[in-house]
Design a protein around this motif. Sequence first.
Motif, PDB file in Angstrom:
ATOM      1  N   PRO A   1     -32.124 -37.349  17.052  1.00 13.31           N
ATOM      2  CA  PRO A   1     -31.407 -36.829  18.229  1.00 13.31           C
ATOM      3  C   PRO A   1     -30.397 -35.750  17.868  1.00 13.31           C
ATOM      4  O   PRO A   1     -29.858 -35.750  16.765  1.00 13.31           O
ATOM      5  N   VAL A   2     -30.179 -34.834  18.800  1.00 13.25           N
ATOM      6  CA  VAL A   2     -29.159 -33.804  18.604  1.00 13.25           C
ATOM      7  C   VAL A   2     -28.103 -33.920  19.700  1.00 13.25           C
ATOM      8  O   VAL A   2     -28.392 -34.375  20.807  1.00 13.25           O
ATOM      9  N   ALA A   3     -26.882 -33.497  19.357  1.00 11.70           N
ATOM     10  CA  ALA A   3     -25.776 -33.561  20.321  1.00 11.70           C
ATOM     11  C   ALA A   3     -25.487 -32.174  20.858  1.00 11.70           C
ATOM     12  O   ALA A   3     -25.524 -31.187  20.118  1.00 11.70           O
ATOM     13  N   SER A   4     -25.206 -32.093  22.136  1.00 17.00           N
ATOM     14  CA  SER A   4     -24.881 -30.825  22.796  1.00 17.00           C
ATOM     15  C   SER A   4     -23.436 -30.443  22.474  1.00 17.00           C
ATOM     16  O   SER A   4     -22.693 -31.245  21.915  1.00 17.00           O
ATOM     17  N   PRO A   5     -23.016 -29.255  22.903  1.00 16.34           N
ATOM     18  CA  PRO A   5     -21.578 -28.973  22.886  1.00 16.34           C
ATOM     19  C   PRO A   5     -20.854 -30.004  23.771  1.00 16.34           C
ATOM     20  O   PRO A   5     -21.492 -30.702  24.562  1.00 16.34           O
ATOM     21  N   VAL A   6     -19.535 -30.046  23.644  1.00 11.12           N
ATOM     22  CA  VAL A   6     -18.749 -31.014  24.406  1.00 11.12           C
ATOM     23  C   VAL A   6     -18.319 -30.397  25.733  1.00 11.12           C
ATOM     24  O   VAL A   6     -17.914 -29.231  25.766  1.00 11.12           O
ATOM     25  N   GLY A   7     -18.420 -31.171  26.797  1.00  7.70           N
ATOM     26  CA  GLY A   7     -17.950 -30.708  28.104  1.00  7.70           C
ATOM     27  C   GLY A   7     -16.733 -31.509  28.531  1.00  7.70           C
ATOM     28  O   GLY A   7     -16.466 -32.590  28.002  1.00  7.70           O
TER      29      GLY A   7
ATOM     30  N   PRO B   1      -9.493 -29.056  20.232  1.00  7.74           N
ATOM     31  CA  PRO B   1      -9.601 -28.604  18.836  1.00  7.74           C
ATOM     32  C   PRO B   1     -11.013 -28.859  18.300  1.00  7.74           C
ATOM     33  O   PRO B   1     -11.651 -29.853  18.685  1.00  7.74           O
ATOM     34  N   ALA B   2     -11.469 -27.973  17.424  1.00  2.72           N
ATOM     35  CA  ALA B   2     -12.831 -28.075  16.889  1.00  2.72           C
ATOM     36  C   ALA B   2     -13.065 -29.428  16.239  1.00  2.72           C
ATOM     37  O   ALA B   2     -14.158 -30.009  16.338  1.00  2.72           O
ATOM     38  N   GLU B   3     -12.037 -29.957  15.621  1.00  4.83           N
ATOM     39  CA  GLU B   3     -12.168 -31.253  14.944  1.00  4.83           C
ATOM     40  C   GLU B   3     -12.458 -32.356  15.970  1.00  4.83           C
ATOM     41  O   GLU B   3     -13.257 -33.270  15.715  1.00  4.83           O
ATOM     42  N   VAL B   4     -11.830 -32.288  17.135  1.00  6.06           N
ATOM     43  CA  VAL B   4     -12.047 -33.303  18.178  1.00  6.06           C
ATOM     44  C   VAL B   4     -13.477 -33.209  18.717  1.00  6.06           C
ATOM     45  O   VAL B   4     -14.169 -34.219  18.900  1.00  6.06           O
ATOM     46  N   ALA B   5     -13.922 -31.979  18.928  1.00  6.16           N
ATOM     47  CA  ALA B   5     -15.290 -31.781  19.426  1.00  6.16           C
ATOM     48  C   ALA B   5     -16.301 -32.312  18.415  1.00  6.16           C
ATOM     49  O   ALA B   5     -17.274 -32.985  18.783  1.00  6.16           O
ATOM     50  N   ALA B   6     -16.056 -32.032  17.140  1.00  3.54           N
ATOM     51  CA  ALA B   6     -16.982 -32.506  16.101  1.00  3.54           C
ATOM     52  C   ALA B   6     -17.008 -34.027  16.076  1.00  3.54           C
ATOM     53  O   ALA B   6     -18.073 -34.657  15.954  1.00  3.54           O
TER      54      ALA B   6
END
Length: 339
Positions: A224-230, A259-264
């Motif tokens: 599975p792959v994860a999308s960007p965060v909304g 922050p990029a870290e939170v999205a990751a």
Amino acid sequence: MKKRILLLAGGQSGEHEVSLMSARSVLAALPVDQFDVTPVVISKEGRWLPPTQTLHALETGEAATGGDLVLHRAASAEGYDAVFPILHGPMGEDGTVQGLLTLAGIPFVGSGVLGSAVSMDKVMTKQVLASAGIPQVRWALAIRRGWQQTPDAVREQAAALGYPLFVKPANLGSSVGISKVSGPGELDQALELAFSLDRRVILEAMTSHRPRELEVGVLGNDAPVASPVGELSFDAEFYDYETKYTEGRATMHIPALVPAEVAARARDLALQAFRALDCAGLARVDFFYVEATGELLLNEVNTMPGFTTTSMYPKLLEAAGLSYSDLVTRLVELALEQR
Ligand code: ATP
Ligand code: MG
Ligand code: MG
Ligand code: MG
């Protein structure tokens, strides 16, 4: 040769109308050169409606009475290459329809019996995710109808979580039956509402501060792959039914300004949850992000998320480069994969 697809919509849950909205969009988007689609609306009574009544229901949003019992129809589903059960909530998203289709030997879009059932039930989800080490809000074991807990015992559980807290039917969606309870005086009414919709009810502590709400789309089977965060923002006590479905009440931000870290972290946790719950095909994983503390808590996993062209899940995958019509095509391909 064109693939014959049975599109199931409506259903018996409190999310019947939402399902019809999702189904209209999916029906319009499945490419006609690849698919021969037959829609069947399931009435609130659980009957599978014949073609003209189905079309009427899709057009008007109102399902007639009548139709066939599900078991009469399941056998005739055999003529299809795959089923797209665009059903939300109990008797659709919870493993029941998935079990029926598994027995009938027909591939279908989305999670199987286990992933659907465990993800639908908020208590089971929390137990599985806790054992996988995924951060969540504090919660109290479902109070089950028939367990005869005294009202005092329930009040103690609630007090231990602290107010405000959330009372939810364990198996539902679209915020149907959910109450934000600000003190002991409102508890009974919230429990009564939740128990009118489910025999299992969960009490959840509220996040330490008002959370921001982040969502991640997951697509795939074994890889599975994860999308960007909304992110969803709105002006209401919480993201309730009215806010979800009244035009203009909520705003979607893709990508979420975090922050990029939170999205990751969110994307990583979404994939971990998808695997822990044995999901397949698709899921929308919802989070609470408490900006003041940096906490990111997993709220829930929806195995058949809202699916209109403007819904969060398709929009997240669009941000990942997949158009709505490519997405529904991909989902059918994933259904046809051995898994
Ligand atoms: P969906 O339509 O996404 O399936 P649902 O009916 O399963 O939703 P939840 O996502 O559990 O319901 O809760 C609905 C909303 O209530 C959340 O989006 C959030 O706004 C609010 N909420 C629920 N639980 C909490 C909590 N523990 N702390 C803070 N807010 C909460
Ligand atoms: Mg949900
Ligand atoms: Mg849902
Ligand atoms: Mg939700």
